[in-house]
Design a protein around this motif. Structure first.
Motif, short mmCIF file in Angstrom:
data_model
loop_
_atom_site.label_atom_id
_atom_site.label_comp_id
_atom_site.label_asym_id
_atom_site.label_seq_id
_atom_site.Cartn_x
_atom_site.Cartn_y
_atom_site.Cartn_z
N GLU A 127 20.60 -61.50 20.94
CA GLU A 127 19.84 -61.20 19.73
C GLU A 127 18.45 -60.74 20.14
N GLY A 128 18.03 -59.61 19.60
CA GLY A 128 16.73 -59.08 19.97
C GLY A 128 16.73 -58.60 21.41
N GLY A 129 15.56 -58.49 21.98
CA GLY A 129 15.45 -58.07 23.37
C GLY A 129 15.41 -56.56 23.52
N ALA A 130 15.30 -56.13 24.77
CA ALA A 130 15.09 -54.72 25.06
C ALA A 130 16.28 -53.85 24.65
N ALA A 131 17.50 -54.35 24.84
CA ALA A 131 18.68 -53.54 24.50
C ALA A 131 18.73 -53.28 23.00
N ALA A 132 18.48 -54.31 22.20
CA ALA A 132 18.49 -54.15 20.75
C ALA A 132 17.37 -53.22 20.29
N GLU A 133 16.22 -53.33 20.92
CA GLU A 133 15.09 -52.46 20.56
C GLU A 133 15.39 -51.00 20.87
N ALA A 134 16.05 -50.76 22.01
CA ALA A 134 16.40 -49.39 22.37
C ALA A 134 17.42 -48.80 21.40
N ALA A 135 18.41 -49.61 21.01
CA ALA A 135 19.40 -49.15 20.03
C ALA A 135 18.73 -48.89 18.68
N HIS A 136 17.76 -49.73 18.34
CA HIS A 136 17.01 -49.56 17.09
C HIS A 136 16.28 -48.23 17.08
N ARG A 137 15.71 -47.84 18.22
CA ARG A 137 15.02 -46.55 18.29
C ARG A 137 15.97 -45.40 17.97
N ALA A 138 17.18 -45.47 18.51
CA ALA A 138 18.16 -44.41 18.25
C ALA A 138 18.52 -44.36 16.77
N CYS A 139 18.74 -45.53 16.18
CA CYS A 139 19.09 -45.61 14.76
C CYS A 139 17.95 -45.09 13.89
N ALA A 140 16.74 -45.51 14.21
CA ALA A 140 15.58 -45.10 13.41
C ALA A 140 15.34 -43.60 13.53
N GLY A 141 15.54 -43.05 14.72
CA GLY A 141 15.33 -41.62 14.90
C GLY A 141 16.29 -40.80 14.08
N LEU A 142 17.56 -41.17 14.09
CA LEU A 142 18.56 -40.44 13.32
C LEU A 142 18.32 -40.61 11.82
N THR A 143 17.98 -41.82 11.40
CA THR A 143 17.70 -42.06 9.99
C THR A 143 16.47 -41.26 9.55
N GLY A 144 15.51 -41.11 10.45
CA GLY A 144 14.33 -40.32 10.14
C GLY A 144 14.67 -38.86 9.87
N LEU A 145 15.65 -38.33 10.60
CA LEU A 145 16.08 -36.95 10.34
C LEU A 145 16.64 -36.82 8.93
#
Length: 240
Positions: A127-145
């Motif tokens: 839960e949380g941590g660097a892996a989750a944060e990296a996946a969150h970046r990908a999700c946020a980037g696509l949602t931003g588009l």
């Protein structure tokens, strides 16, 4: 204060940790996710299993480190491509993101399989941590588009979605970063993700081999059709 220079021992440790991850991805490429075991990695590197544990306490710790590296590599590339296009060019940004995704995936097929292919058996993501944060970046980037395209796309989208239709974690992330975005836009983001990744996955896994001599053109046409379906004008872009 000046930046301290890593000692020789620290450099060697970092190099070995990086080599472990490279070997792990190579094993996965040859034998699938099941092949990622610390014992197999130790055997490939001529080390003892105990020595590997000195770098990664468990197999899951190693997999989390791999996922973090892979997502970070991908998102750094697609964000840079997106940001090279003017912010008011929603279609151009989608094209840039999608084409860069394909380029990255073809150059890093093992990484693509790790984060978008079959899950590693038994892997428990922390839960949380660097892996989750990296996946969150990908999700946020696509949602931003999708958020940027939403004013043009909204009239073409089906309604009837509610926040309860989506995973609570995803809902929380979207509502925190894009507070004005409705549930229907989240459904659209998932569909955009599917269209962007579908042909890329077919190509990475070899299913387009022999079907077309120009997979890049087919993919670009798919991206342009995607932007048109959102009510956007797809600008010119060279095939990857």
């Amino acid at each position: 204060m000046g930046v301290s220079t890593p000692s020789r021992r620290e450099r060697l440790r970092a190099e070995t940790a990086a080599e472990i991850k490279t070997v792990a991805l190579g094993l996965m490429a040859e034998g699938g996710p099941d092949a990622i075991t610390l014992r197999a990695i130790a055997r490939e590197m001529g080390m003892t299993a105990g020595a590997i544990y000195g770098y990664y306490e468990t197999r899951d710790t190693l997999v989390s480190a791999l996922i973090t590296d892979v997502y970070t590599s991908l998102v750094d590339r697609v964000e840079a491509a997106r940001d090279a296009v003017p912010a008011d060019d929603a279609a151009g940004r989608i094209l840039a993101w999608g084409q860069t995704l394909r380029e990255w995936a073809l150059a890093n097929p093992e990484g693509f399989r790790l984060i978008y292919g079959d899950p590693v058996p038994g892997y428990q993501a922390p839960e949380g941590g660097a892996a989750a944060e990296a996946a969150h970046r990908a999700c946020a980037g696509l949602t931003g588009l999708v958020a940027a395209a939403w004013p043009q796309a909204v009239a073409r989208q089906p309604g009837g979605y509610d926040w309860t239709d989506f995973d609570p974690i995803l809902t929380g992330l979207v509502r925190a970063e894009f507070p004005g975005l409705p549930p229907a836009a989240v459904a659209l983001a998932l569909r955009v993700w599917g269209r962007m990744h579908g042909l890329v996955a077919l190509e990475v896994y070899g299913h387009l081999r022999g079907q077309t001599r120009d997979a890049g053109r087919v993919y670009l046409d798919e991206l342009r059709d995607l932007t048109r379906s959102l009510g956007l004008e797809g600008g010119p872009a060279a095939p990857a």
